[in-house]
Each structure stands twice: as C-alpha cells, then as structure tokens.
Design a protein around this motif. Structure first.
Motif, PDB file in Angstrom:
ATOM      1  N   TRP A  93      -5.202   0.144  -2.259  1.00 37.97           N
ATOM      2  CA  TRP A  93      -5.154   1.493  -2.106  1.00 37.97           C
ATOM      3  C   TRP A  93      -5.350   2.569  -3.131  1.00 37.97           C
ATOM      4  O   TRP A  93      -5.967   3.543  -3.123  1.00 37.97           O
ATOM      5  CB  TRP A  93      -3.486   1.875  -1.711  1.00 37.97           C
ATOM      6  N   ASP A  94      -4.958   2.157  -4.386  1.00 37.31           N
ATOM      7  CA  ASP A  94      -5.352   2.675  -5.860  1.00 37.31           C
ATOM      8  C   ASP A  94      -6.903   2.637  -5.811  1.00 37.31           C
ATOM      9  O   ASP A  94      -7.820   3.841  -6.194  1.00 37.31           O
ATOM     10  CB  ASP A  94      -5.023   2.148  -6.923  1.00 37.31           C
ATOM     11  N   TRP A 126      -9.083   2.588  -3.370  1.00 33.66           N
ATOM     12  CA  TRP A 126      -9.647   3.616  -2.469  1.00 33.66           C
ATOM     13  C   TRP A 126      -9.514   5.026  -2.766  1.00 33.66           C
ATOM     14  O   TRP A 126     -10.570   5.963  -2.882  1.00 33.66           O
ATOM     15  CB  TRP A 126      -8.887   3.582  -1.162  1.00 33.66           C
ATOM     16  N   ASN A 127      -8.292   5.320  -3.413  1.00 32.17           N
ATOM     17  CA  ASN A 127      -8.248   6.692  -4.118  1.00 32.17           C
ATOM     18  C   ASN A 127      -9.300   6.822  -5.272  1.00 32.17           C
ATOM     19  O   ASN A 127      -9.588   8.127  -5.580  1.00 32.17           O
ATOM     20  CB  ASN A 127      -6.968   6.884  -4.734  1.00 32.17           C
ATOM     21  N   MET A 180       0.776  -1.212   0.080  1.00 30.63           N
ATOM     22  CA  MET A 180       0.022  -0.006  -0.141  1.00 30.63           C
ATOM     23  C   MET A 180       0.818   1.338  -0.035  1.00 30.63           C
ATOM     24  O   MET A 180       0.441   2.460  -0.452  1.00 30.63           O
ATOM     25  CB  MET A 180      -0.998   0.002   1.053  1.00 30.63           C
TER      26      MET A 180
END
Length: 293
Positions: A254-255, A257-258, A242
């Motif tokens: 993590w990508d 989530w962004n 992450m």
C-alpha cells in the motif's frame, strides 16, 4: 505283534555321510543414491514450470517494453528494485527494512491466528461431527459466517481490541477457521463403524477415543482443511495490513502504491506468491508425515 516282527533284528539307521548345508541369509539390498533418478525428478518437476516462467517473462517484456506502457517491464523491475531482490534482509531503520523482514513479521501474525484457528477448528469440528444436534444447530450458522469477506470483520475487531496487531490476528483467525471446522466435521462423520465398535469393546473414554480413534481416522480431512485455511490466512493478513498499517508485507504494498513504486509492488507480489506456495507445501508435507502418506 507277530512272531516275525519279534525275531527281526533292529537295524540302526546309518548316519548321513554328508553334513547339512548351512544356508546363509542374504542381506537386503542397500539402496544407493541414484544420481540419474534424482536428475530425472528435477527435470520432470522443475523444468516445465521454468519454461513456462520464461515464456511469461518474455511475453511480459515484449508487451511492456514500450515507453507508453502503463506497467513496468521485467528489465525495469530488475533495475529499479534490485536492492529488494538481492538484499531481502537489510535494516536501515524502523520502516526502511527489507522484504524478508516484512514477510517474517506477517508470518508471525499468521502463526498466531492460524494456530488458534487450527486448535479451535479441530475441537469444534469434532464436536459437530460427533453430535447430530450440534451439527443441526451450528452448521447453518457457520455456513452463513464463512461467506463474510475477511476485511468485513476488520472494523469490528478494531473496535473490540483497539489495536491493529490483535485485530489483524483476529481477522486471520475468523477467516481460516471455517474450512478447518467443516473438513474436520466431515472426517469425523466418516469414521468407519468398525472403529467405533472397537472403541466400545475397549471401553475407551472420550479423551482416549479422541486421540486414538478420531484424530488418526479424520487426519486426511483435517489436513485438507488446514491447507485451505493456511492459504486463506495468508490472503487475509496481506489485505488486513493494507488497512491497519505497520511493517508487514501488506502495508509495504500500500505504501509503494501511494509512492507510485510499481516495480516494488511487483517484487512484493512475487514474495507473497512464493511464501504462500511454501506454506501450502509445508502443511501438505506435515500431513503426509502424520497420516503416513
């Protein structure tokens, strides 16, 4: 010898008129495939978790079916992330790949880090278990270092290696080595004294004692540490990816989530859980084979 015994004629023993019976050894019964026992085992081991899973999905669907719900429902996850579920190995570019490829990339890092931790942990644990002075000197230090969170090692590893890939491997190594060391040391200390006496009688050197006495005796403890270590290594790689980036499963979460793709995150979490469960069962099965149950 008496005179009666001298004059008594010797009568021959009559041969038996019946021939000796030949007893045929019965062959051991051949184990046949029992379909009924297989079905019972499947029902006993598969049916209960499937029922619980359906109950969880039903409750989840009811709680998240409202338009104002903050989390997506299972039906919404299926609709929006169908490609990730049905096609885990698609490849449309460097970053546009399926979760299957991402999991394999993460598993490759886990294999390097956990493999090094397993070898070093068994050797160091054997030394600590054999030497009282080594145990007194190293055990307190290891007890302190093992409480450090995995991600706390990441800045130091990035500064030392100047690259994300070896840094992630180091984080896996430093996270998973402690249970292997501790369990191996406990297993070596619990070797029966009779085994050690046999080794002295046979005059085994240190290498022969290590491979013929120490490893077989401490194998159950070693594989307990390996099972804990492989679980920690899988947790560590997801957390490390992450922050370090790349194409692993951790960076995908993590990508996502962004990009506010919550259904993709839920699918990735399911992948992580299934792979972690498979890794634990794999190490457990390997331990049962080597230790003969």
């Amino acid at each position: 010898m008496s005179a009666l015994a001298k004059n008594e004629p010797i009568t021959p023993v009559p041969a038996s008129s019946k021939a000796a019976k030949v007893v045929h050894l019965t062959k051991p019964p051949v184990r046949r495939f029992n379909l009924g026992s297989l079905g019972a085992a499947i029902v006993r081991n598969v049916l209960p978790p499937m029922i619980v899973l359906f109950i969880i999905l039903g409750v989840w669907q009811v709680l998240c079916s409202s338009p104002t719900a903050s989390l997506p429902s299972p039906h919404q996850v299926w609709q929006e992330s169908y490609d990730l579920i049905a096609y885990p190995f698609f490849n449309y570019g460097s970053q546009d790949i399926g979760l299957g490829w991402r999991v394999l990339i993460s598993l490759q890092r886990v294999a390097y880090g956990f493999g090094l931790a397993a070898i070093a942990g068994v050797v160091i644990g054997a030394i600590i278990g054999q030497s009282v002075w080594a145990m007194r000197g190293l055990d307190p230090i290891f007890q302190v270092l093992r409480t450090v969170p995995p991600l706390a090692w990441l800045p130091l590893s990035l500064a030392a290696f100047q690259d994300s890939n070896p840094s992630a491997i180091f984080v896996i190594f430093i996270t998973s080595i402690w249970p292997v060391i501790i369990n191996t040391a406990v297993g070596v200390r619990n070797i029966p004294q009779d085994y050690r006496n046999v080794a002295k009688v046979l005059r085994l050197n240190q290498f022969e004692f290590f491979f013929k006495i120490m490893l077989p005796s401490a194998a159950p403890y070693i594989f307990t540490g390996l099972r804990i270590g492989v679980g920690l290594s899988w947790l560590a790689i997801v957390a490390a990816e992450m922050l370090t980036g790349g194409v692993g499963i951790g960076f995908f979460i993590w990508d996502a989530w962004n990009s506010s793709r919550l259904p993709d995150i839920i699918v990735a979490l399911a992948y992580i859980g299934v792979v972690g469960f498979a890794l634990d069962k794999l190490v457990s099965a390997l331990g049962k084979i080597i230790t003969r149950g």
